[in-house]
Design a protein around this motif. Structure first.
Motif, PDB file in Angstrom:
ATOM      1  N   GLN A 125       0.824  -1.210   0.000  1.00 39.25           N
ATOM      2  CA  GLN A 125       0.000   0.000   0.000  1.00 39.25           C
ATOM      3  C   GLN A 125       0.859   1.263   0.000  1.00 39.25           C
ATOM      4  OE1 GLN A 125      -3.412  -0.226  -0.161  1.00 39.25           O
ATOM      5  NE2 GLN A 125      -3.086  -2.449  -0.260  1.00 39.25           N
ATOM      6  N   ILE A 174      -9.857  -1.963   3.777  1.00 38.71           N
ATOM      7  CA  ILE A 174      -9.257  -3.195   4.296  1.00 38.71           C
ATOM      8  C   ILE A 174     -10.336  -4.259   4.435  1.00 38.71           C
ATOM      9  CG2 ILE A 174      -7.364  -2.033   5.467  1.00 38.71           C
ATOM     10  CD1 ILE A 174      -8.922  -2.305   8.084  1.00 38.71           C
ATOM     11  N   ILE A 218      -2.530  -6.534   8.292  1.00 39.02           N
ATOM     12  CA  ILE A 218      -1.730  -5.428   7.773  1.00 39.02           C
ATOM     13  C   ILE A 218      -0.388  -5.439   8.487  1.00 39.02           C
ATOM     14  CG2 ILE A 218      -1.526  -2.905   7.618  1.00 39.02           C
ATOM     15  CD1 ILE A 218      -4.625  -2.861   7.575  1.00 39.02           C
ATOM     16  N   SER A 219       0.666  -5.294   7.724  1.00 37.96           N
ATOM     17  CA  SER A 219       2.009  -5.182   8.278  1.00 37.96           C
ATOM     18  C   SER A 219       2.530  -3.780   8.006  1.00 37.96           C
ATOM     19  CB  SER A 219       2.936  -6.227   7.647  1.00 37.96           C
ATOM     20  OG  SER A 219       4.246  -6.124   8.168  1.00 37.96           O
ATOM     21  N   LEU A 220       2.986  -3.111   9.041  1.00 31.29           N
ATOM     22  CA  LEU A 220       3.594  -1.789   8.938  1.00 31.29           C
ATOM     23  C   LEU A 220       5.026  -1.915   9.440  1.00 31.29           C
ATOM     24  CD1 LEU A 220       3.806   1.300   8.712  1.00 31.29           C
ATOM     25  CD2 LEU A 220       2.541   1.485  10.853  1.00 31.29           C
ATOM     26  N   VAL A 230       4.119  -0.519   4.002  1.00 34.11           N
ATOM     27  CA  VAL A 230       2.793  -0.899   4.496  1.00 34.11           C
ATOM     28  C   VAL A 230       2.203  -1.905   3.515  1.00 34.11           C
ATOM     29  CG1 VAL A 230       0.487  -0.123   5.132  1.00 34.11           C
ATOM     30  CG2 VAL A 230       2.466   1.374   5.544  1.00 34.11           C
ATOM     31  N   HIS A 234      -1.019  -4.942   2.888  1.00 32.49           N
ATOM     32  CA  HIS A 234      -2.287  -5.534   3.307  1.00 32.49           C
ATOM     33  C   HIS A 234      -2.417  -6.911   2.661  1.00 32.49           C
ATOM     34  CE1 HIS A 234      -6.265  -6.399   4.367  1.00 32.49           C
ATOM     35  NE2 HIS A 234      -6.940  -5.641   3.518  1.00 32.49           N
ATOM     36  N   ARG A 241      -4.581 -10.103   2.235  1.00 31.68           N
ATOM     37  CA  ARG A 241      -5.998 -10.445   2.347  1.00 31.68           C
ATOM     38  C   ARG A 241      -6.189 -11.948   2.530  1.00 31.68           C
ATOM     39  NH1 ARG A 241      -5.123  -6.200  -0.862  1.00 31.68           N
ATOM     40  NH2 ARG A 241      -6.525  -4.397  -0.689  1.00 31.68           N
TER      41      ARG A 241
END
Length: 312
Positions: free
Chosen positions: A173, A190, A195-197, A278, A280, A282
């Motif tokens: 993202q 979302i 989610i990984s930041l 960032v 996402h 799914r």
């Protein structure tokens, strides 16, 4: 080529040629690589791939790079590779620094190292011979830092039909540097997944598990980077370990979200810039790990006679 030391290269190639009997054109193929190929081709070379591409026997290609490393023509590195995302979690030059468990600071997967599966040995041109951009990761673009410097080559995705890099570009993202004092505001929908930041520069990762129930309104996450660590400032955090039975993730902090629209704010409170990623993902976590093209494993290396002779 301005960044190539011609005299040193000629000297080291001469010494390399004399250490043993090589098959015809082996040394010239290596010289051509050093002189003519781009920077990325000289970064973390896989001797097995080199052997295939140059039509050299694998044992001889391994010996070629081991002797080259002993002479200082190349630098030998051991890489701990994340079995979930392919990130090179750690890179070092000496086997005694290996450790049996490690957490990826990009996807937060808890890895267990074995010499055969996820410890790869590669070779990078020595900077005294030819300086390349990848000797200076701090000067790379965010895209090159993430996709060329951090991700290993030859990984095959756990999602059928997807090239691994293609998949990671699809779930990304945001990928860019955040300068000191800057704030970035992202808005995106979302759904079920996570989610990984990640602060790629300082190796810190936040996780957000997204449930299937819809949110009643727009959800907002406020995060700050302080002393290299990412922190959530406006949501309660859960125990940072997410155990799915067959796989375990260990984030620095973990929060929960619902399906819907998300506003994500990231503030850099440090005095240096940070590369922020960032992603996402799914759906449910994958049920299998990555597979890789053939590579020089730690186990194969330590059973190679040239390694035992040169680096004991």
């Amino acid at each position: 080529m301005a960044n190539l030391d011609e005299a040193l290269l000629d000297d080291l190639l001469g010494k390399l040629e004399s250490v043993r009997s090589w098959s015809p054109r082996v040394i010239s193929k290596l010289e051509s690589l050093i002189r003519a190929d781009d920077d990325y081709a000289l970064f973390r070379i896989n001797p097995i791939q080199f052997a295939t591409e140059k039509r050299i026997a694998e044992p001889e290609a391994i010996d070629l790079f081991l002797h080259s490393a002993k002479l200082g023509l190349f630098e030998m590195e051991w890489h701990l590779v994340c079995a979930m995302c392919g990130n090179i979690v750690d890179s070092f030059r000496h086997m005694h620094k290996l450790h049996s468990t490690y957490v990826c600071k990009e996807c937060a997967y808890e890895n267990k190292a074995t010499l055969d599966d996820y410890i790869q040995v590669a070779f990078t041109i020595s900077r005294v011979v030819r300086e390349i951009a990848f000797h200076h990761p701090e000067s790379l673009s965010a895209d090159d830092l993430f996709f060329k410097y951090n991700l290993c080559r030859g990984a095959h995705s756990w999602w059928e039909g997807w090239d691994h890099e293609q998949l990671f570009r699809a779930v990304t993202q945001f990928l860019d540097y955040l300068e000191p004092g800057d704030t970035r505001r992202l808005v995106f929908p979302i759904e079920l997944g996570f989610i990984s930041l990640a602060n790629v520069t300082d190796k810190s990762t936040l996780g957000f598990l997204v449930g299937s129930d819809p949110a009643s309104g727009v959800q907002t996450i406020s995060t700050q980077i302080v002393e290299g660590k990412l922190h959530v400032t406006n949501l309660p955090t859960a125990p940072p370990r997410a155990d799915f039975g067959y796989i375990v993730f260990s984030f620095d902090e973990l929060s929960h979200l619902m399906t819907g629209q998300l506003i994500l704010e990231i503030e850099n409170h440090m005095n240096h810039r940070a590369c922020i990623w960032v992603a996402h993902f799914r759906g449910t976590p994958p049920t299998r790990l990555l597979t890789f093209d053939p590579f020089l494993s730690g186990k194969r290396l330590i059973t190679t006679q040239a390694f035992r002779t040169l680096f004991r």
